[in-house]
Design an enzyme around this catalytic site. Structure first.
Site, mmCIF file in Angstrom:
data_model
loop_
_atom_site.group_PDB
_atom_site.id
_atom_site.type_symbol
_atom_site.label_atom_id
_atom_site.label_comp_id
_atom_site.label_asym_id
_atom_site.label_seq_id
_atom_site.Cartn_x
_atom_site.Cartn_y
_atom_site.Cartn_z
ATOM 1 N N GLU A 35 25.559 13.073 1.197
ATOM 2 C CA GLU A 35 25.966 12.423 2.445
ATOM 3 C C GLU A 35 25.691 10.923 2.410
ATOM 4 O OE1 GLU A 35 23.928 15.016 2.005
ATOM 5 O OE2 GLU A 35 23.647 16.140 3.857
ATOM 6 N N HIS A 69 21.315 11.685 -1.818
ATOM 7 C CA HIS A 69 21.984 12.881 -1.316
ATOM 8 C C HIS A 69 23.489 12.593 -1.191
ATOM 9 C CE1 HIS A 69 18.301 15.065 0.649
ATOM 10 N NE2 HIS A 69 18.070 14.706 -0.598
ATOM 11 N N CYS A 124 19.596 12.415 6.206
ATOM 12 C CA CYS A 124 21.054 12.285 6.289
ATOM 13 C C CYS A 124 21.542 12.411 7.732
ATOM 14 C CB CYS A 124 21.709 13.323 5.392
ATOM 15 S SG CYS A 124 21.360 13.038 3.639
ATOM 16 N N CYS A 173 19.820 17.187 5.871
ATOM 17 C CA CYS A 173 18.383 17.031 6.120
ATOM 18 C C CYS A 173 18.195 15.958 7.193
ATOM 19 C CB CYS A 173 17.665 16.626 4.830
ATOM 20 S SG CYS A 173 18.015 14.920 4.333
#
Lengths: 152, 152
Positions: free
Chosen positions: A58, A56, A89, A86
């Site tokens: 992040e 992801h 993260c 999410c």
């Protein structure tokens, strides 16, 4: 001290998100900025390109910023991301001890900050950053909507 | 089909955990095994060594297994880890769609499976692996206890 406005930083994150989308990944982008106003790291979603379920925006930005700073804690930094993080993260953001999390679009289905696991609200959460949601929300959400519409 | 017993795989994870502890990282180790019984990846906590707040044993094992398999989904694999995963790792396990999660020691403070965020119990959770906790629980917990006692 530079005077970066939240919307200016979010535009950098949006550029990362757009690049991800052009490459076939869900368009989410992230930026880590020091409290002094320096960009420490950029990140864009690479799950499809890397075949990595953890890639992801992040996570990649956090790892790059930790390398850049040379420390596992980013207490003097803020994380900007175009979509509500999410649970994975959000927990990484807590571990990294960011001062502030700024995100664009809300994510009722996949989010773990204002929705779902609400990571920072858990009594056992080790650190709670200041949270600001909805910065350039319209632009961030429109980018995702267009991406998924074009793929249907 | 090889006949790897859960305790045999957990011993591999324990060896990873011990190596982490010797190197000054909190002793947690992980192993990804295919449902056919092949070890796809090993991982050990590297947060201190790498200065990376996301470098938990599970995250490193998941990323290595995804590279090894060449896919973002590990539906035909199980993840073993010596300690109950935190919310970050639990969400990563859900994203990777593991068939089964097997862990050793329970973690009331930092766990995100049987404690805290209880990631797999969220209505919005995308995938729920079978969960088996407490395999070689005593050995896994003792390793952590000794590590922290020696550092006090």
């Amino acid at each position: 001290m530079k005077t970066l406005k939240p919307a200016d930083v979010m535009r950098l994150a949006l550029a990362e998100a757009e690049a991800a989308g052009r490459a076939g990944d869900v368009p989410v982008g992230a930026v880590v900025v020091s409290t002094a106003g320096d960009v420490l790291a950029l990140g864009q979603n690479r799950v499809e390109r890397d075949g990595d379920p953890t890639a992801h925006a992040e996570m990649l930005a956090i790892r790059a910023a930790a390398v850049s700073v040379g420390a596992k804690r980013l207490t003097e930094a803020d994380l900007y991301v175009t979509l509500e993080p999410c649970a994975m993260c959000a927990q990484a953001i807590a571990f990294a001890r960011f001062r502030r999390l700024v995100f664009g679009a809300y994510d009722p289905k996949g989010g773990g900050v204002e929705h779902g696991a609400r990571i920072f609200e858990r009594p056992t959460c080790n650190h709670r950053p200041e949270v600001v949601g909805g910065v350039l929300e319209g632009d961030c959400a429109a980018l995702l909507k267009t991406f998924f519409q074009e793929r249907r």
